[in-house]
Design an enzyme around this catalytic site. Structure first.
Site, short mmCIF file in Angstrom:
data_model
loop_
_atom_site.label_atom_id
_atom_site.label_comp_id
_atom_site.label_asym_id
_atom_site.label_seq_id
_atom_site.Cartn_x
_atom_site.Cartn_y
_atom_site.Cartn_z
N ARG A 1 25.02 35.35 4.46
CA ARG A 1 24.90 33.94 4.08
C ARG A 1 26.30 33.35 3.97
NH1 ARG A 1 23.12 33.09 -2.15
NH2 ARG A 1 23.53 30.96 -1.45
N ASP A 22 13.55 38.89 -16.42
CA ASP A 22 12.81 37.64 -16.63
C ASP A 22 11.37 37.76 -16.10
OD1 ASP A 22 12.87 35.01 -17.65
OD2 ASP A 22 13.11 34.18 -15.63
N HIS A 49 16.05 33.75 -2.32
CA HIS A 49 17.23 33.36 -3.11
C HIS A 49 16.99 32.00 -3.74
CE1 HIS A 49 21.37 32.45 -4.25
NE2 HIS A 49 21.59 33.74 -4.15
N ASP A 79 21.03 39.78 -7.32
CA ASP A 79 21.00 40.13 -5.90
C ASP A 79 22.39 40.09 -5.27
OD1 ASP A 79 21.10 37.40 -6.22
OD2 ASP A 79 19.23 36.99 -5.15
N GLU A 114 21.67 23.71 -11.85
CA GLU A 114 22.01 23.83 -13.27
C GLU A 114 23.39 24.45 -13.46
OE1 GLU A 114 21.28 27.63 -11.91
OE2 GLU A 114 19.90 25.95 -11.67
N ASP A 115 23.77 25.34 -12.54
CA ASP A 115 25.09 25.97 -12.64
C ASP A 115 26.20 24.98 -12.29
OD1 ASP A 115 24.14 25.94 -10.04
OD2 ASP A 115 24.83 27.96 -9.56
N ARG A 152 19.41 37.16 0.81
CA ARG A 152 18.21 38.00 0.76
C ARG A 152 17.40 37.84 2.04
NH1 ARG A 152 15.86 38.56 -5.23
NH2 ARG A 152 14.16 39.42 -3.99
#
Length: 404
Positions: free
Chosen positions: A131, A45, A216, A99, A182-183, A211
């Site tokens: 995380r 992207d 992220h 990632d 959005e997910d 990260r």
């Protein structure tokens, strides 16, 4: 070697993903599913860090089918995922963040689970690396469940195995107007439309990597984007479910996970303009979807804060947040011979504040931790009867599905 219809299309959207992309791709290459049964669709992207070249090198080297698409930056993860989904030919699709990485045997186990049960969505156990990762849904492996009778509503990230026919039948795509969450909208819709969901809880299928550069996607964006996400998710739930218990069960998720954190310790650091704006953004959500059916499913301090948000009481809200920030414990107030427990957070029975007692009333799952509390016998009987009916209905559903 390729097949006409791979078992699974792995869709990877990559933007400035180095060096994490190297391990991500290595985890795909290491999968035990036959490479002829996997296709990879990787969308660069608009990266400037060499991510695109890394994808090209991977495509030239591995035995599985790999398509690399390079495009201008779209501004978020939805665009690359939609591009990849449009190119996918597999029976299933799996969205892999560039990632993160797959666990060993992940695709083989998830595809086998879906094939064995005929389910449309499969969740594989997630572990966090530097995380936090969701935990409440991994208690046990579930061959077939749904979004109402499990905790899967608390993991709405896109990193699941989806039956592509389900997505195509309903024209499902990621909302490119949303910059975060959005997910969540996509996955919740899939849960609600799915003919069954499976959970692989006994094997780590996905590693969620934190990260070190802080880039992220879930950590980026302003608070206004969080309210956009909450609005989109609540509207989806309301559109797909009529008012009632099922809707309320799912409404817990956007209020608890997306709205409530905006009224935690960060609220105390916000200036008056931001505080006022947050309450204004929350108001239409509270007016439309906040009700007793949602509130009684929360802990007292969660319910209290959201009640004060609904009432626009920033002054009282700040007192409650300070109390929680300082890790103070509310005094328990037992009444009705120990069958009713109130937790005396700030402004409990303060006439000037006017907060109803019911807001401070602990539900049994929270009250049972306090010495002296006991379940009301009549209420206990009704709850046991309701649980028995729910179990019988689930068994009947599973039996009918198996016979079909």
């Amino acid at each position: 070697m390729t097949v006409a219809e791979p078992d699974v299309s792995v869709i990877i959207g990559a933007y400035e993903a180095m060096p994490y992309l190297v391990e991500c791709l290595a985890s795909v290459e290491a999968q035990t599913l036959d490479p002829a049964r996997i296709e990879v669709i990787a969308v660069d992207d608009g990266s400037t860090d060499g991510s695109g070249d890394c994808l090209e090198e991977f495509a030239a080297r591995v035995p599985m089918a790999v398509t690399v698409i390079r495009q201008e930056n779209s501004g978020g993860p939805s665009g690359p995922r939609n591009v990849g989904l449009a190119k996918a030919t597999g029976r299933y699709v799996f969205f892999l963040d560039a990632d993160d990485r797959l666990g060993p045997e992940a695709l083989e186990r998830m595809v086998a689970m879906a094939d064995r049960n005929g389910t449309d969505v499969v969740l594989g156990r997630v572990e966090g690396v530097n995380r936090k990762a969701p935990r409440s849904m991994w208690g046990k492996t579930l061959e077939r469940t749904d979004v109402f009778s499990s905790n899967i509503k608390f993991t709405l990230s896109a990193q699941k195995l989806f039956r592509r026919a389900l997505l195509e039948r309903h024209g499902m795509r990621f909302d490119e107007s949303l910059w975060t969450g959005e997910d969540a909208v996509f996955t919740m819709e899939a849960y609600l439309r799915a003919d069954g969901v499976s959970v692989v809880a006994d094997h780590t299928c996905y590693y969620l990597v934190g990260r070190s550069d802080g880039k992220h996607v879930t950590k980026s964006g302003s608070y206004t984007l969080r309210f956009d996400s909450a609005r989109a998710l609540t509207e989806l739930i309301a559109r797909m479910l009529p008012p009632g218990a099922k809707r309320d069960v799912l409404m817990v998720r956007p209020f608890l996970v997306t709205v409530l954190p905006q009224f935690g310790p960060v609220f105390l650091r916000n200036d008056e303009d931001v505080r006022r704006t947050k309450l204004e953004l929350a108001k239409p959500l509270m007016d439309a979807y906040w009700n007793e059916g949602v509130s009684h499913r929360l802990k007292v301090h969660e319910r209290l804060r959201l009640h004060l948000v609904a009432e626009g009481r920033a002054d009282l809200l700040a007192d409650v947040i300070e109390f929680l920030r300082d890790k103070r414990e509310p005094d328990p107030v037992l009444e009705k011979r120990g069958t009713r427990l109130y937790l005396a957070y700030p402004h409990f029975r303060d006439r000037a504040a006017g907060v109803p007692d019911r807001v401070y009333l602990a539900e049994p799952r929270e009250a049972k931790a306090f010495p002296g509390w006991r379940q009301d016998p009549a209420e206990s009987f009704l709850r046991r009867a309701a649980r028995k009916v729910r179990r019988q209905l689930r068994r009947l559903t599973v039996r009918r599905t198996a016979e079909a």
